[in-house]
Enzyme design. Sequence first.
Site, PDB file in Angstrom:
ATOM      1  N   HIS A  99       0.842  -1.209   0.000  1.00 36.77           N
ATOM      2  CA  HIS A  99       0.000   0.000   0.000  1.00 36.77           C
ATOM      3  C   HIS A  99       0.871   1.249   0.000  1.00 36.77           C
ATOM      4  CE1 HIS A  99       0.640  -1.514   4.103  1.00 36.77           C
ATOM      5  NE2 HIS A  99       0.755  -0.239   4.467  1.00 36.77           N
ATOM      6  N   HIS A 101       1.098   5.055   1.062  1.00 37.48           N
ATOM      7  CA  HIS A 101       0.506   6.073   1.941  1.00 37.48           C
ATOM      8  C   HIS A 101       0.563   7.431   1.247  1.00 37.48           C
ATOM      9  CE1 HIS A 101       0.633   3.815   5.890  1.00 37.48           C
ATOM     10  NE2 HIS A 101       1.540   3.113   5.221  1.00 37.48           N
TER      11      HIS A 101
HETATM   12  P1  5GP Z   1       1.895   0.015   7.281  1.00 37.30           P
HETATM   13  O1  5GP Z   1       2.482   0.236   8.637  1.00 37.30           O
HETATM   14  O2  5GP Z   1       1.687  -1.457   6.985  1.00 37.30           O
HETATM   15  O3  5GP Z   1       2.645   0.748   6.194  1.00 37.30           O
HETATM   16  O4  5GP Z   1       0.487   0.714   7.332  1.00 37.30           O
HETATM   17  C1  5GP Z   1      -0.721   0.062   7.542  1.00 37.30           C
HETATM   18  C2  5GP Z   1      -1.760   1.146   7.687  1.00 37.30           C
HETATM   19  O5  5GP Z   1      -3.031   0.546   7.568  1.00 37.30           O
HETATM   20  C3  5GP Z   1      -1.716   1.850   9.055  1.00 37.30           C
HETATM   21  O6  5GP Z   1      -1.480   3.234   8.840  1.00 37.30           O
HETATM   22  C4  5GP Z   1      -3.080   1.562   9.645  1.00 37.30           C
HETATM   23  O7  5GP Z   1      -3.622   2.657  10.333  1.00 37.30           O
HETATM   24  C5  5GP Z   1      -3.915   1.195   8.435  1.00 37.30           C
HETATM   25  N1  5GP Z   1      -4.981   0.232   8.715  1.00 37.30           N
HETATM   26  C6  5GP Z   1      -4.827  -0.962   9.350  1.00 37.30           C
HETATM   27  N2  5GP Z   1      -6.015  -1.610   9.417  1.00 37.30           N
HETATM   28  C7  5GP Z   1      -6.924  -0.801   8.790  1.00 37.30           C
HETATM   29  C8  5GP Z   1      -8.322  -0.925   8.560  1.00 37.30           C
HETATM   30  O8  5GP Z   1      -8.979  -1.900   8.909  1.00 37.30           O
HETATM   31  N3  5GP Z   1      -8.922   0.101   7.891  1.00 37.30           N
HETATM   32  C9  5GP Z   1      -8.228   1.204   7.477  1.00 37.30           C
HETATM   33  N4  5GP Z   1      -8.926   2.148   6.831  1.00 37.30           N
HETATM   34  N5  5GP Z   1      -6.909   1.354   7.692  1.00 37.30           N
HETATM   35  C10 5GP Z   1      -6.262   0.375   8.355  1.00 37.30           C
END
Ligand code: 5GP
Length: 144
Positions: A99, A101
Amino acid sequence: MNNCIFCKIIAGEIPSAKIYEDDLVYAFLDISPINKGHVLVIPKEHHESSSTIPEATAGRMFRVGSRIGIALRRKMDYDAFNLHLADGAAAGQVVMHAHLHVVPRGVEDGFRWNWRQLKYADGELAATAETLSKRLAEDLEKGE
Ligand code: 5GP
Ligand code: ZN
């Protein structure tokens, strides 16, 4: 993959605040934003790593992400945005569906991205560039 939270969001099995969707990507609000309006852009196909995402989809993610950044600037009064992708747990990836950001930023938003700046020893910079570029050329030739 069946247990992937982002695949469930795309399938509508888990609710999300959708910002954009097309044939290749889906974009929605991060549930715990760095700043309000923080968006995640994901490929519709499940990929754990950014490295396996087909070029057209990766390009679309970047294009949509940067356009969302501009929309955040124009419509939500932000000054700028960061595009960020964590690839692998050691890089901070928590959800194992790749993903991008889109983090809206303000001049004085109180958030600091803490990059550090190391120094190379004599010759180390050139050696690093050589190792890395050779390896990349080999991998690209093999289509990896
Ligand atoms: P990572 O740390 O893997 O780059 O980011 C994962 C992101 O996914 C985090 O910023 C977290 O807040 C978001 N996230 C995790 N679970 C969910 C969810 O169920 N719904 C949404 N909208 N965001 C999520
Ligand atoms: Zn997934």
